[in-house]
Design a protein around this motif. Structure first.
Motif, PDB file in Angstrom:
ATOM      1  N   UNK A  16      27.112  24.369  -7.754  1.00 15.34           N
ATOM      2  CA  UNK A  16      26.107  25.380  -7.435  1.00 15.34           C
ATOM      3  C   UNK A  16      25.900  25.439  -5.930  1.00 15.34           C
ATOM      4  N   UNK A  17      25.465  26.584  -5.412  1.00 17.03           N
ATOM      5  CA  UNK A  17      25.086  26.620  -3.993  1.00 17.03           C
ATOM      6  C   UNK A  17      23.813  25.805  -3.769  1.00 17.03           C
ATOM      7  N   UNK A  18      23.613  25.353  -2.526  1.00 20.01           N
ATOM      8  CA  UNK A  18      22.415  24.569  -2.208  1.00 20.01           C
ATOM      9  C   UNK A  18      21.163  25.392  -2.473  1.00 20.01           C
ATOM     10  N   UNK A  19      20.186  24.765  -3.084  1.00 22.86           N
ATOM     11  CA  UNK A  19      18.940  25.436  -3.408  1.00 22.86           C
ATOM     12  C   UNK A  19      18.165  24.619  -4.414  1.00 22.86           C
ATOM     13  N   UNK A  20      17.032  25.146  -4.846  1.00 26.06           N
ATOM     14  CA  UNK A  20      16.192  24.428  -5.801  1.00 26.06           C
ATOM     15  C   UNK A  20      16.929  24.198  -7.116  1.00 26.06           C
ATOM     16  N   UNK A  21      17.758  25.164  -7.538  1.00 26.89           N
ATOM     17  CA  UNK A  21      18.491  25.000  -8.798  1.00 26.89           C
ATOM     18  C   UNK A  21      19.510  23.871  -8.689  1.00 26.89           C
ATOM     19  N   UNK A  22      20.097  23.688  -7.508  1.00 25.78           N
ATOM     20  CA  UNK A  22      21.011  22.563  -7.325  1.00 25.78           C
ATOM     21  C   UNK A  22      20.267  21.253  -7.567  1.00 25.78           C
ATOM     22  N   UNK A  23      19.061  21.133  -7.006  1.00 24.98           N
ATOM     23  CA  UNK A  23      18.273  19.908  -7.173  1.00 24.98           C
ATOM     24  C   UNK A  23      17.907  19.716  -8.639  1.00 24.98           C
ATOM     25  N   UNK A  24      17.507  20.796  -9.318  1.00 26.88           N
ATOM     26  CA  UNK A  24      17.195  20.693 -10.742  1.00 26.88           C
ATOM     27  C   UNK A  24      18.406  20.233 -11.544  1.00 26.88           C
ATOM     28  N   UNK A  25      19.566  20.799 -11.219  1.00 25.07           N
ATOM     29  CA  UNK A  25      20.789  20.429 -11.941  1.00 25.07           C
ATOM     30  C   UNK A  25      21.144  18.967 -11.700  1.00 25.07           C
ATOM     31  N   UNK A  26      21.066  18.533 -10.454  1.00 24.13           N
ATOM     32  CA  UNK A  26      21.380  17.149 -10.104  1.00 24.13           C
ATOM     33  C   UNK A  26      20.467  16.176 -10.843  1.00 24.13           C
ATOM     34  N   UNK A  27      19.157  16.427 -10.777  1.00 26.54           N
ATOM     35  CA  UNK A  27      18.217  15.543 -11.464  1.00 26.54           C
ATOM     36  C   UNK A  27      18.372  15.639 -12.978  1.00 26.54           C
ATOM     37  N   UNK A  28      18.672  16.825 -13.476  1.00 24.21           N
ATOM     38  CA  UNK A  28      18.884  16.977 -14.907  1.00 24.21           C
ATOM     39  C   UNK A  28      20.049  16.140 -15.395  1.00 24.21           C
ATOM     40  N   UNK A  29      21.135  16.138 -14.627  1.00 19.23           N
ATOM     41  CA  UNK A  29      22.280  15.302 -14.995  1.00 19.23           C
ATOM     42  C   UNK A  29      21.896  13.833 -14.984  1.00 19.23           C
ATOM     43  N   UNK A  30      21.153  13.403 -13.957  1.00 21.30           N
ATOM     44  CA  UNK A  30      20.708  12.012 -13.896  1.00 21.30           C
ATOM     45  C   UNK A  30      19.843  11.643 -15.100  1.00 21.30           C
ATOM     46  N   UNK A  31      18.886  12.510 -15.422  1.00 25.65           N
ATOM     47  CA  UNK A  31      17.945  12.201 -16.503  1.00 25.65           C
ATOM     48  C   UNK A  31      18.631  12.198 -17.864  1.00 25.65           C
ATOM     49  N   UNK A  32      19.761  12.882 -17.982  1.00 25.37           N
ATOM     50  CA  UNK A  32      20.477  12.894 -19.259  1.00 25.37           C
ATOM     51  C   UNK A  32      21.219  11.583 -19.496  1.00 25.37           C
ATOM     52  N   UNK A  33      21.297  10.735 -18.453  1.00 26.66           N
ATOM     53  CA  UNK A  33      22.069   9.508 -18.546  1.00 26.66           C
ATOM     54  C   UNK A  33      23.496   9.678 -18.074  1.00 26.66           C
ATOM     55  N   UNK A  34      23.869  10.912 -17.710  1.00 25.17           N
ATOM     56  CA  UNK A  34      25.226  11.196 -17.253  1.00 25.17           C
ATOM     57  C   UNK A  34      25.386  10.826 -15.779  1.00 25.17           C
ATOM     58  N   UNK A  35      26.621  10.911 -15.307  1.00 23.38           N
ATOM     59  CA  UNK A  35      26.942  10.649 -13.906  1.00 23.38           C
ATOM     60  C   UNK A  35      27.174  11.993 -13.215  1.00 23.38           C
ATOM     61  N   UNK A  36      26.279  12.400 -12.298  1.00 27.60           N
ATOM     62  CA  UNK A  36      26.521  13.653 -11.580  1.00 27.60           C
ATOM     63  C   UNK A  36      27.794  13.555 -10.736  1.00 27.60           C
ATOM     64  N   UNK A  37      28.560  14.642 -10.723  1.00 31.91           N
ATOM     65  CA  UNK A  37      29.749  14.762  -9.881  1.00 31.91           C
ATOM     66  C   UNK A  37      29.442  15.847  -8.856  1.00 31.91           C
ATOM     67  N   UNK A  38      29.419  15.484  -7.577  1.00 34.08           N
ATOM     68  CA  UNK A  38      29.099  16.457  -6.545  1.00 34.08           C
ATOM     69  C   UNK A  38      30.366  17.195  -6.127  1.00 34.08           C
ATOM     70  N   UNK A  66      27.724  22.157 -14.561  1.00 39.38           N
ATOM     71  CA  UNK A  66      26.478  22.881 -14.374  1.00 39.38           C
ATOM     72  C   UNK A  66      26.704  23.939 -13.313  1.00 39.38           C
ATOM     73  N   UNK A  67      26.661  25.206 -13.753  1.00 43.82           N
ATOM     74  CA  UNK A  67      26.860  26.333 -12.854  1.00 43.82           C
ATOM     75  C   UNK A  67      25.640  27.229 -12.838  1.00 43.82           C
ATOM     76  N   UNK A  68      25.868  28.534 -12.834  1.00 44.25           N
ATOM     77  CA  UNK A  68      24.768  29.493 -12.661  1.00 44.25           C
ATOM     78  C   UNK A  68      23.727  29.387 -13.775  1.00 44.25           C
ATOM     79  N   UNK A  69      24.173  29.167 -15.009  1.00 43.33           N
ATOM     80  CA  UNK A  69      23.243  29.104 -16.149  1.00 43.33           C
ATOM     81  C   UNK A  69      23.030  27.646 -16.550  1.00 43.33           C
ATOM     82  N   UNK A  70      21.855  27.118 -16.256  1.00 39.77           N
ATOM     83  CA  UNK A  70      21.558  25.734 -16.602  1.00 39.77           C
ATOM     84  C   UNK A  70      21.138  25.644 -18.060  1.00 39.77           C
ATOM     85  N   UNK A  71      21.597  24.630 -18.781  1.00 35.67           N
ATOM     86  CA  UNK A  71      21.184  24.469 -20.176  1.00 35.67           C
ATOM     87  C   UNK A  71      19.698  24.146 -20.255  1.00 35.67           C
TER      88      UNK A  71
END
Length: 400
Positions: free
Chosen positions: A94-116, A139-144
């Motif tokens: 995703x491009x840098x922005x609030x959604x990027x931060x949401x996606x990053x933290x969402x991946x962390x909270x799921x127990x997964x390993x974020x790949x930047x 995780x792209x434009x449409x976040x689950x």
């Protein structure tokens, strides 16, 4: 053939400190009072600063800690509904922005390993990174979106992030554990003396890199601060004044590009509240992209700020050396900080010249699925940076 020497420059851990460092059985200095996982540290900040703004995207969302945590936990729930769980890889594309931060933290909270997935890659290069990481989800434009979910079973030694190197034709995955990330965060907070009274950090670095994510976003969250993001650089000057910015963080290359906009900040007297300027970059960035006179220009534009220069590599969680910029020298890399220790390698190491090696709690233990590269770049716990440097009697590292 000249003999290859390895000369260590060990640090002495403090006898007593709020951030105790003790040498482990492998010889590496480690923090002794870290939370078990990055998510636990962030959870503590959410409860302490729930109504404080966590991330502000100029022209986009403004999220408090409570709102960010809740939205990220819903992303985690959506990932869980797609079968994603502990240890799976989730690419953040995703491009840098609030959604990027949401996606990053969402991946962390799921127990997964974020790949930047690094910014600026061609579509083909981005696909290669995603394929190399064996990503289970992108995780792209449409976040689950699903029922709020938080996986809290991670441990310090667990893989927490896959961060890819930049500046080469073939980005290489670097494994960073919870201990690596938490140690880097603790080190940055201490070295830059980040306050807990509402720091507002204008982060201009790419988020999908260690220097942006690990060394700016996460330390800002660790002190309950606000990450401010400006997708449109034309709004930079008004943002510094209107958002009450305390700290501006960028790479030398980005600072060089934005100097005209930063000059407008000075003209509008918006720079008076800025107390910290952080110029952060990896070895190639600091060598090739720092214009002569940049440090002096930044001091002129922000005369009331402390100016820091931070050096690191993806393999060291983006940190390792720092210096308060009081002189404009492109050869100075800085002093080691946190638990980072240095060594020199080569035939002239005993005289203070050689290849810079690093070890510490922030240094990766290996590359992702690349044992040959790991063997080539590590001597025991020492990471070979590839930089030819000198280290003086005071411990200051300079590029040769």
């Amino acid at each position: 053939m000249s003999q290859q020497l390895l000369i260590e420059y060990p640090l002495k851990p403090p006898a007593a400190s709020d951030n105790p460092l003790a040498r482990g059985a492998d010889g590496v200095l480690r923090y002794g009072n870290l939370t078990p996982a990055l998510t636990e540290l962030l959870d503590l900040q959410v409860h302490a600063f729930s109504s404080r703004e966590a991330v502000v995207e100029i022209g986009g969302p403004r999220l408090t800690y409570r709102e960010l945590w809740h939205s990220a936990s819903r992303v985690a729930g959506g990932l869980q509904e797609h079968g994603i769980g502990y240890g799976d890889r989730v690419a953040i594309h995703l491009p840098a922005g609030a959604r990027w931060v949401q996606a990053f933290l969402g991946a962390l909270l799921s127990g997964a390993v974020p790949v930047l997935v690094p910014d600026g890659l061609s579509p083909a290069a981005a696909r290669r990174v995603i394929e190399d990481s064996c990503a289970d989800f992108v995780l792209g434009a449409d976040l689950p979106d699903g029922a709020a979910f938080i996986d809290d079973g991670a441990a310090l030694s667990d893989l927490a992030l896959l961060c890819y190197t930049t500046g080469t034709a073939h980005p290489r995955g670097v494994e960073l554990t919870n201990e690596n990330l938490l140690s880097a965060v603790r080190s940055v907070v201490g070295a830059l003396d980040l306050p807990t009274d509402g720091l507002r950090n204008l982060v201009l670095l790419p988020l999908a890199h260690a220097s942006g994510c690990v060394d700016q976003v996460l330390p800002t969250f660790a002190v309950g601060g606000t990450v401010v993001l400006v997708p449109d650089s034309a709004r930079l000057a008004e943002t510094v004044a209107a958002e009450g910015i305390d700290m501006v963080s960028a790479t030398p290359r980005i600072f060089a590009r934005l100097l005209p906009e930063l000059a407008r900040v000075r003209e509008s007297r918006g720079s008076e509240g800025v107390s910290r300027i952080c110029s952060a970059g990896h070895r190639a960035e600091r060598a090739a992209a720092t214009p002569v006179g940049q440090a002096a220009t930044l001091r002129e534009l922000f005369p009331g700020a402390r100016h820091w220069s931070v050096w690191g590599a993806t393999e060291t969680s983006g940190i390792g050396l720092a210096v308060e910029a009081t002189a404009d020298s492109r050869t100075v890399l800085g002093f080691p900080f946190g638990g980072t220790e240095l060594a020199l390698y080569g035939p002239h190491a005993s005289s203070g010249h050689g290849e810079l090696l690093c070890r510490g709690p922030n240094v990766t233990r290996r590359y992702w699925r690349d044992p040959n590269a790991t063997a080539a770049r590590f001597t025991g716990t020492w990471f070979h940076t590839g930089d030819q440097v000198s280290i003086d009697a005071d411990g200051l590292v300079r590029r040769d």
